[in-house]
Motif scaffolding. Structure first.
Motif, PDB file in Angstrom:
ATOM      1  N   GLN A  34      -4.546  13.722   9.058  1.00 46.46           N
ATOM      2  CA  GLN A  34      -4.155  14.493  10.276  1.00 46.46           C
ATOM      3  C   GLN A  34      -2.700  13.733  10.733  1.00 46.46           C
ATOM      4  OE1 GLN A  34      -6.130  17.186  11.994  1.00 46.46           O
ATOM      5  NE2 GLN A  34      -6.995  17.397   9.964  1.00 46.46           N
ATOM      6  N   LEU A  35      -1.837  13.527   9.851  1.00 48.45           N
ATOM      7  CA  LEU A  35      -0.612  12.688  10.356  1.00 48.45           C
ATOM      8  C   LEU A  35       0.362  13.636  11.022  1.00 48.45           C
ATOM      9  CD1 LEU A  35       0.220  10.455   7.450  1.00 48.45           C
ATOM     10  CD2 LEU A  35      -1.168   9.915   9.437  1.00 48.45           C
ATOM     11  N   PRO A  36       1.073  13.322  11.978  1.00 49.90           N
ATOM     12  CA  PRO A  36       1.808  14.367  12.741  1.00 49.90           C
ATOM     13  C   PRO A  36       2.780  15.262  11.780  1.00 49.90           C
ATOM     14  CG  PRO A  36       2.218  12.123  13.508  1.00 49.90           C
ATOM     15  CD  PRO A  36       1.538  11.889  12.241  1.00 49.90           C
ATOM     16  N   VAL A  37       2.742  16.462  12.270  1.00 50.17           N
ATOM     17  CA  VAL A  37       3.392  17.640  11.684  1.00 50.17           C
ATOM     18  C   VAL A  37       4.898  17.058  11.115  1.00 50.17           C
ATOM     19  CG1 VAL A  37       4.464  19.850  11.792  1.00 50.17           C
ATOM     20  CG2 VAL A  37       2.532  19.446  12.606  1.00 50.17           C
ATOM     21  N   TRP A  38       5.863  16.387  11.981  1.00 54.23           N
ATOM     22  CA  TRP A  38       7.063  16.080  11.648  1.00 54.23           C
ATOM     23  C   TRP A  38       7.102  15.318  10.480  1.00 54.23           C
ATOM     24  CZ3 TRP A  38       8.895  11.242  11.388  1.00 54.23           C
ATOM     25  CH2 TRP A  38       8.127   9.853  12.097  1.00 54.23           C
ATOM     26  N   LEU A  39       6.163  14.137  10.174  1.00 53.38           N
ATOM     27  CA  LEU A  39       5.995  13.346   9.355  1.00 53.38           C
ATOM     28  C   LEU A  39       5.687  13.999   8.060  1.00 53.38           C
ATOM     29  CD1 LEU A  39       6.145  10.468   8.142  1.00 53.38           C
ATOM     30  CD2 LEU A  39       3.597  10.231   9.084  1.00 53.38           C
ATOM     31  N   LEU A  40       4.619  15.033   8.045  1.00 53.81           N
ATOM     32  CA  LEU A  40       3.977  15.731   6.928  1.00 53.81           C
ATOM     33  C   LEU A  40       5.350  16.423   6.406  1.00 53.81           C
ATOM     34  CD1 LEU A  40       0.666  16.769   8.195  1.00 53.81           C
ATOM     35  CD2 LEU A  40       1.029  14.949   6.335  1.00 53.81           C
ATOM     36  N   GLU A  41       6.189  17.214   7.167  1.00 53.62           N
ATOM     37  CA  GLU A  41       7.206  17.755   6.696  1.00 53.62           C
ATOM     38  C   GLU A  41       8.541  17.111   6.036  1.00 53.62           C
ATOM     39  OE1 GLU A  41       8.221  21.538   6.762  1.00 53.62           O
ATOM     40  OE2 GLU A  41       6.174  21.047   5.973  1.00 53.62           O
ATOM     41  N   GLU A  42       8.499  16.083   6.725  1.00 56.24           N
ATOM     42  CA  GLU A  42       9.541  14.891   5.972  1.00 56.24           C
ATOM     43  C   GLU A  42       9.097  14.722   4.691  1.00 56.24           C
ATOM     44  OE1 GLU A  42      10.472  10.634   7.243  1.00 56.24           O
ATOM     45  OE2 GLU A  42      11.772  12.108   8.225  1.00 56.24           O
ATOM     46  N   MET A  43       7.755  14.285   4.492  1.00 58.43           N
ATOM     47  CA  MET A  43       7.124  13.950   3.066  1.00 58.43           C
ATOM     48  C   MET A  43       7.251  15.106   2.168  1.00 58.43           C
ATOM     49  SD  MET A  43       3.493  11.846   4.312  1.00 58.43           S
ATOM     50  CE  MET A  43       3.261  11.575   2.459  1.00 58.43           C
ATOM     51  N   ARG A  44       6.795  16.419   2.812  1.00 62.56           N
ATOM     52  CA  ARG A  44       6.847  17.543   2.057  1.00 62.56           C
ATOM     53  C   ARG A  44       8.341  17.880   1.302  1.00 62.56           C
ATOM     54  NH1 ARG A  44       8.170  22.722   1.756  1.00 62.56           N
ATOM     55  NH2 ARG A  44       8.967  22.655   3.825  1.00 62.56           N
ATOM     56  N   SER A  45       9.317  17.627   2.153  1.00 67.18           N
ATOM     57  CA  SER A  45      10.646  18.171   1.712  1.00 67.18           C
ATOM     58  C   SER A  45      11.317  16.854   0.978  1.00 67.18           C
ATOM     59  CB  SER A  45      11.415  18.703   2.949  1.00 67.18           C
ATOM     60  OG  SER A  45      11.580  17.441   4.096  1.00 67.18           O
ATOM     61  N   MET A  46      11.050  15.798   1.230  1.00 65.71           N
ATOM     62  CA  MET A  46      11.735  14.435   0.679  1.00 65.71           C
ATOM     63  C   MET A  46      11.294  13.658  -0.183  1.00 65.71           C
ATOM     64  SD  MET A  46      14.793  13.791   3.838  1.00 65.71           S
ATOM     65  CE  MET A  46      13.559  13.443   4.840  1.00 65.71           C
ATOM     66  N   GLU A  47       9.831  13.371   0.165  1.00 60.96           N
ATOM     67  CA  GLU A  47       9.419  12.180  -0.599  1.00 60.96           C
ATOM     68  C   GLU A  47       8.171  12.568  -1.653  1.00 60.96           C
ATOM     69  OE1 GLU A  47       7.660   9.622   2.529  1.00 60.96           O
ATOM     70  OE2 GLU A  47       9.646   9.906   3.824  1.00 60.96           O
ATOM     71  N   VAL A  48       7.610  13.856  -1.491  1.00 62.81           N
ATOM     72  CA  VAL A  48       6.285  14.023  -2.597  1.00 62.81           C
ATOM     73  C   VAL A  48       7.072  15.275  -3.400  1.00 62.81           C
ATOM     74  CG1 VAL A  48       4.820  13.201  -1.056  1.00 62.81           C
ATOM     75  CG2 VAL A  48       5.477  15.437  -1.027  1.00 62.81           C
ATOM     76  N   PHE A  49       6.692  15.148  -4.657  1.00 64.38           N
ATOM     77  CA  PHE A  49       6.808  16.162  -5.625  1.00 64.38           C
ATOM     78  C   PHE A  49       5.799  16.574  -6.560  1.00 64.38           C
ATOM     79  CE2 PHE A  49      10.265  13.226  -4.770  1.00 64.38           C
ATOM     80  CZ  PHE A  49      11.165  14.104  -4.434  1.00 64.38           C
ATOM     81  N   CYS A  50       5.628  17.870  -6.903  1.00 65.04           N
ATOM     82  CA  CYS A  50       4.938  18.458  -7.838  1.00 65.04           C
ATOM     83  C   CYS A  50       5.771  18.228  -9.469  1.00 65.04           C
ATOM     84  CB  CYS A  50       4.553  19.933  -7.625  1.00 65.04           C
ATOM     85  SG  CYS A  50       3.378  20.043  -6.333  1.00 65.04           S
ATOM     86  N   TRP A  51       4.965  18.348 -10.339  1.00 69.59           N
ATOM     87  CA  TRP A  51       5.581  18.413 -12.013  1.00 69.59           C
ATOM     88  C   TRP A  51       5.410  20.110 -12.188  1.00 69.59           C
ATOM     89  CZ3 TRP A  51       8.642  15.280 -14.533  1.00 69.59           C
ATOM     90  CH2 TRP A  51       8.928  15.443 -15.699  1.00 69.59           C
ATOM     91  N   ASP A  52       6.396  20.452 -12.339  1.00 63.14           N
ATOM     92  CA  ASP A  52       6.267  22.207 -12.715  1.00 63.14           C
ATOM     93  C   ASP A  52       7.291  22.466 -13.712  1.00 63.14           C
ATOM     94  OD1 ASP A  52       5.795  24.951 -12.264  1.00 63.14           O
ATOM     95  OD2 ASP A  52       6.833  24.919 -10.309  1.00 63.14           O
ATOM     96  N   ASN A  53       6.854  22.928 -14.714  1.00 65.32           N
ATOM     97  CA  ASN A  53       7.742  23.602 -15.817  1.00 65.32           C
ATOM     98  C   ASN A  53       8.808  22.344 -16.441  1.00 65.32           C
ATOM     99  OD1 ASN A  53       6.784  26.273 -16.088  1.00 65.32           O
ATOM    100  ND2 ASN A  53       8.186  26.751 -13.949  1.00 65.32           N
TER     101      ASN A  53
END
Length: 279
Positions: A34-53
Motif C-alpha cells: 500500500q505504498l503511496p500512489v505517486w511512488l507507485l506511478e513513478e515505479m510503473r512508468s520508469m522503474e519496472v518492466f514487463c517482458w513482452d514480445n
C-alpha cells in the motif's frame, strides 16, 4: 502473475527477462504494501518492466489496476480509473496471460476478492465512458480471464452468485449486468452450510429483484414441497409461472433500479432477504 508462470522456457531466461521478472515482483510487492500512489506511478512508468514480445516495456495502467484490485489499494485504483478512465480496464497484454485476447479480467478479479469499494469505482468509470451502451453491456456480461483460470467462461455476475458475494452482485446488477445464475443461486442456497446461508439468500434475492421474467425452471415443479419451503409460496408460484410476481417484489424492483444505496439503506424489516422468505 508473470513471474509465477511455469514453463520449460523459464529455465533459460535471458538476463533481460530475469531483470523484468525481478522488477515486476518488486512492483507487485509495492502495491501489496500500500505504498503511496505517486511512488507507485513513478515505479510503473520508469522503474519496472514487463517482458513482452521479446523486449521490455513499462507496465500498462490495466495491469497495475489488477494489482490494485488484488491488494485492495483503493487510492491507487481510484487514481488509475480517474487518470486513464476505461483504458485502465482494457485486456492485459500477453505477458500477463498465456492466452492472447482472453478479455479484461478486472470485474472477475474484483468479485473473486470481494473488493466491493473498488468494484464500485469500476462501475462508475464504465458509466462515464463515451462508448455505445452496447459495448458497456458486453463488458459487464463478458467472460473475462484466461481459459486456464478457475473463472474461465463465467461472467462476473455468475461468479458473484457462485461465491455468495451479494454486495458485489448488487453493484453489477444495478449498473446493468444481466441477472444470470438463478439456477446456481437456488442450488447454492439449498446446499450451503448455515454460516453461508444469509449471503446465499441475499444473492438469490438480488437476482429476483432484477429478473423481469423468470427463466423456465421445470425442475422446481418436480419437488414443490421442497422448494416452497425454501422460497415461500408466492415466489415459488411466480418462478413456476403459476402466478404474477409478488407485489412487494415488484415494489422493491422499482426501488432497486434507482441504485444500490436504495436497497442497502432500507431498515432491517424491509430488507429483501427477510421478506422474500415470508412471501
Amino acid at each position: 502473475m508473470p513471474w509465477l508462470r511455469s514453463s520449460p522456457q523459464c529455465l533459460s531466461l535471458s538476463p533481460g527477462q530475469r531483470e523484468c521478472e525481478r522488477t515486476a515482483f518488486s512492483f507487485y510487492c509495492a502495491v501489496r504494501q500500500q505504498l503511496p500512489v505517486w511512488l507507485l506511478e513513478e515505479m510503473r512508468s520508469m522503474e519496472v518492466f514487463c517482458w513482452d514480445n521479446g523486449s521490455p516495456r513499462a507496465f500498462l495502467p490495466s495491469e497495475a489496476l489488477l494489482y490494485a484490485i488484488v491488494h485492495d489499494h483503493r487510492d491507487y485504483a481510484r487514481y488509475l480509473l480517474n487518470r486513464f478512465s476505461v483504458s485502465a480496464l482494457r485486456a492485459p497484454s500477453c505477458s500477463f496471460c498465456c492466452c492472447p485476447g482472453s478479455g479484461a479480467p478486472h470485474l472477475n478479479v474484483a468479485v473473486r476478492y470481494n473488493r466491493v469499494a473498488v468494484l464500485s469505482m469500476v462501475m462508475e468509470a464504465l458509466k462515464d465512458c463515451d462508448g455505445p451502451p452496447g459495448k458497456r453491456g458486453e463488458y459487464l456480461d463478458g467472460c473475462g480471464g484466461c481459459v486456464h483460470a478457475a473463472d474461465a467462461g463465467k461472467t462476473a455476475v455468475q461468479l458473484a452468485v457462485e461465491l455468495s458475494h451479494p454486495d458485489c452482485l448488487l453493484q453489477l446488477l444495478v449498473h446493468g449486468a444481466r441477472p444470470d445464475g438463478l439456477e446456481v443461486a437456488l442450488q447454492r442456497l439449498e446446499s450451503c452450510v448455515v454460516s453461508e446461508r444469509q449471503a446465499a439468500q441475499r444473492c438469490l434475492d438480488f437476482l429476483l429483484l432484477f429478473l423481469s421474467k423468470p427463466p423456465p425452471l421445470p425442475w422446481l415443479r418436480d419437488e414443490p414441497q421442497r422448494w416452497q419451503g425454501v422460497l415461500g409460496d408466492s415466489v415459488f408460484s411466480w418462478l413456476c409461472g403459476l402466478a404474477p410476481s409478488p407485489l412487494l417484489l415488484q415494489a422493491l424492483r422499482c426501488l432497486a433500479q434507482s441504485g444500490s444505496h436504495c436497497i442497502t439503506s432500507l431498515p432491517d424489516f424491509l430488507q429483501p432477504e427477510i421478506h422474500f422468505r415470508l412471501l
